[in-house]
Design an enzyme around this catalytic site. Sequence first.
Site, PDB file in Angstrom:
ATOM      1  N   GLU A 149       0.836  -1.205   0.000  1.00 15.48           N
ATOM      2  CA  GLU A 149       0.000   0.000   0.000  1.00 15.48           C
ATOM      3  C   GLU A 149       0.874   1.259   0.000  1.00 15.48           C
ATOM      4  OE1 GLU A 149      -3.649  -0.549   2.151  1.00 15.48           O
ATOM      5  OE2 GLU A 149      -3.596   1.497   2.897  1.00 15.48           O
ATOM      6  N   GLU A 180       2.075   1.693  -3.394  1.00 14.90           N
ATOM      7  CA  GLU A 180       0.970   2.153  -4.239  1.00 14.90           C
ATOM      8  C   GLU A 180       0.762   3.657  -4.066  1.00 14.90           C
ATOM      9  OE1 GLU A 180      -2.797   0.175  -3.498  1.00 14.90           O
ATOM     10  OE2 GLU A 180      -3.828   1.440  -4.966  1.00 14.90           O
ATOM     11  N   CYS A 210      -8.194  -1.969   4.218  1.00 14.53           N
ATOM     12  CA  CYS A 210      -8.096  -3.110   5.140  1.00 14.53           C
ATOM     13  C   CYS A 210      -9.440  -3.527   5.709  1.00 14.53           C
ATOM     14  CB  CYS A 210      -7.207  -2.772   6.324  1.00 14.53           C
ATOM     15  SG  CYS A 210      -5.619  -2.181   5.836  1.00 14.53           S
ATOM     16  N   SER A 227      -7.314   1.918  -2.203  1.00 16.69           N
ATOM     17  CA  SER A 227      -6.140   1.108  -2.520  1.00 16.69           C
ATOM     18  C   SER A 227      -6.584  -0.253  -3.040  1.00 16.69           C
ATOM     19  CB  SER A 227      -5.301   0.934  -1.246  1.00 16.69           C
ATOM     20  OG  SER A 227      -4.430  -0.167  -1.394  1.00 16.69           O
ATOM     21  N   LYS A 235     -15.588  -9.526   8.201  1.00 16.91           N
ATOM     22  CA  LYS A 235     -14.543 -10.379   7.630  1.00 16.91           C
ATOM     23  C   LYS A 235     -15.123 -11.703   7.132  1.00 16.91           C
ATOM     24  CE  LYS A 235     -10.678  -8.020   8.107  1.00 16.91           C
ATOM     25  NZ  LYS A 235      -9.940  -7.606   6.895  1.00 16.91           N
ATOM     26  N   GLU A 293     -16.161 -10.832   3.726  1.00 20.02           N
ATOM     27  CA  GLU A 293     -14.979 -10.611   2.872  1.00 20.02           C
ATOM     28  C   GLU A 293     -14.390 -11.941   2.402  1.00 20.02           C
ATOM     29  OE1 GLU A 293     -11.230  -7.696   3.373  1.00 20.02           O
ATOM     30  OE2 GLU A 293     -11.084  -9.489   4.610  1.00 20.02           O
ATOM     31  N   GLU A 305     -13.794 -12.519  -5.395  1.00 28.88           N
ATOM     32  CA  GLU A 305     -12.471 -11.966  -5.742  1.00 28.88           C
ATOM     33  C   GLU A 305     -11.381 -12.557  -4.849  1.00 28.88           C
ATOM     34  OE1 GLU A 305     -15.024 -10.122  -4.696  1.00 28.88           O
ATOM     35  OE2 GLU A 305     -15.625  -8.764  -6.307  1.00 28.88           O
ATOM     36  N   CYS A 355     -10.464  -1.626  14.791  1.00 27.86           N
ATOM     37  CA  CYS A 355     -10.753  -3.062  14.952  1.00 27.86           C
ATOM     38  C   CYS A 355     -10.843  -3.480  16.422  1.00 27.86           C
ATOM     39  CB  CYS A 355      -9.685  -3.899  14.281  1.00 27.86           C
ATOM     40  SG  CYS A 355      -9.339  -3.373  12.615  1.00 27.86           S
TER      41      CYS A 355
END
Lengths: 572, 154
Positions: free
Chosen positions: A278, A281, A298, A318, A357, A360, A365, A503
Amino acid sequence: MVNLKINNIDVQVEENTTILEAARRNHIDIPTLCNYPDLSIKSECRVCVVEIDGQKKLPTSCSTIVREGMVVNTNSPKVLNARKTIIELILANHDANCTACPKNLNCELQALANKLGIDKNRFPTVLEVQPVDDHNPVLVRNINRCIKCGRCIDMCKNVQSMGVLDVMGRSKDSKITPAYGKYLSDEFCTYCGQCSSVCPVGAIIEKDDTDRVWEALNNPSLHVIVQVAPAVRVSLGEEVGMAPGSIVTEKVVAALKYLGFDAVFDTDFTADLTIIEEGNELIERVTNGGTLPMMTSCCPGWINFAEQKYPEILDHISTCKSPQQMFGALAKSYYAEKMNIKPEDLFVVSIMPCTAKKYEAQRKEMRIDNINPDVDVVLTTRELGKMIRQMGINFEDIQEIPFDKPFGITTGAAAIFGATGGVMEAALRTVYEVVNKEELQDINFTQVRGTDGIKEAEVVLGGQKVKVAVAHTLANAKILCEQVKAGTSPYTFIEIMTCPGGCIGGGGQPYGTTNAVREKRIEATYNVDEDMPIRKSHENPDIIALYDEYLLKPLGKKSHHLLHTHYSSRNK
Amino acid sequence: MMLLKEILSKYPQDPEYLIEILLDYQTSKKTHYISAEDVSRISQHLDIPESQICSVISFYTLLSMEPKGRYVVQICHDVPCFVNDAANIYEVLVELLGISEGETTPDNLFTLEITECLGCCNESPAMRVNNQVYTNLTPAKVEKIISDLRGEVK
């Protein structure tokens, strides 16, 4: 100051204090149910009623302000009777089959009934059983257990600016549901799970995936590995009765080994990897005129939010996968190759502070072979707590064990991912040194720490001053997103975390998460960082070795295949 | 029927005006209800969640999320009307319209509802059709009102 009497005790408190606060400050306990620290006062449940001399009605102490000379009785026979009746009435319209509820022994209604000495109910049940919404991979909404306290609405609407849930209908016919009684999956639900975190009963709960993990652990043909997120090491202790903020890093490893995992890894390692990818990037976007501000990626709740509510700004996010998914991808490629295990024989579990999560990990993907998920099962901190209790592990006294290799070395930069501002600080530690080619004098970017909703900092990169911002909660994220959408954002880099506090305050963290608890977990997070021998991701020798041996270079071909992703509009 | 856009432009773009907007718009619609599409557009305009708008609509009996007939017939069932034969008037309406409480005729012309006091106890029994109140009802009078309304449409 105001003088009053509570239960015959002279009490002095500041003006505009509620009776409830005045009592609590003077160690007089008034039971509550809909009340929750840091959320708004609702006076829905009426459990906290008290008797005030000269008043016929029993007012709710949570919403009544003290007055000079007030004489309050919190435990008169009239009050006790009212309180008991209220709980009995709630129980008469509640699925009170407690042993068939995941919140058994962790339920505020059950605890209150016990405290008030309710061992039978004078009222027959009036519960009309309605279907349970379990149509998504993350949250189960069981309306039969809902006591209509309104905490979830407050959290969803006011803290997260989402408003998926609200009260439909009135009086006894009212219920808390999405509009038109739809499923959560039909709505703009980000699966942040903050509703489940504040629900006093078992009406909203994460989907329990512990059985799938037990099954894998008991399958001899599978090699079962697990990763542990940064925020879990400062919260899991609470699941077994330890104080908030207890640091239990290597106890978690030991407990997971005891449960039977073949190897236990640290998501901190792929958090370091995230910073390298990142960070590079960001440098590339800045030098080559890419889309700015760049926003972090994230947090899966934030990604859901952006895809649903702000599809126009997806280019700003990102392309880096989250640390969880970077780990999953590396596990099923690099680790499988290194250990000579077929990816289909490898079962990857995550322990996350997060409910989103779970969603996710199921995204299409997030499958490097386009078929099987890179992360097979995601468990919340609470679900791991359940497994530890099931196995009767004496967690507090367990012999500590370090994380396994090859992802053994991690840094303080990765450790702070769990706190709001942590990803930003970790990125700045690396980007500053890479761009400016000089060592940071002070690696603590304290401006981006703390629990302010939106934090800003200025850094000099390549001789230029750039502004960065950090937001937590979706209500704050919305403010920054509107700026980005309008093209008026003054920032170069933005960190967004869905949950209050980051988190460490995630939707899958131990129950009883309040701002006070969040502060403790945040403090512990920075203590973990301080104690690490290496505190910058780019100085992690295992990361350097991974690039030398396998990935070759940041943003390279292999990185793009394994560690980066794309987002798509899901605006309904 | 006014367009939702026109109604929205009459009020400040502020969630405080939600109830005014809902009432005004519902009154202007032949179907006397706020549709899911309306909810979605009002939600975007006022920047409030759809769930909040549905919550408000479902709280007030005056607001509806279900389509109603062009004429909403509400017969009062409070005590003064009741003692003056409102129950019989209700039966006459059931007979005339072929529907009972809460239902809408297949031609979407009439919806029959029972309401609380309309404030006309001295001229009871009373009923309201949309915004028009009719009092001192008799079976014959009710028959005429309904047939006049049917005639209006033709």
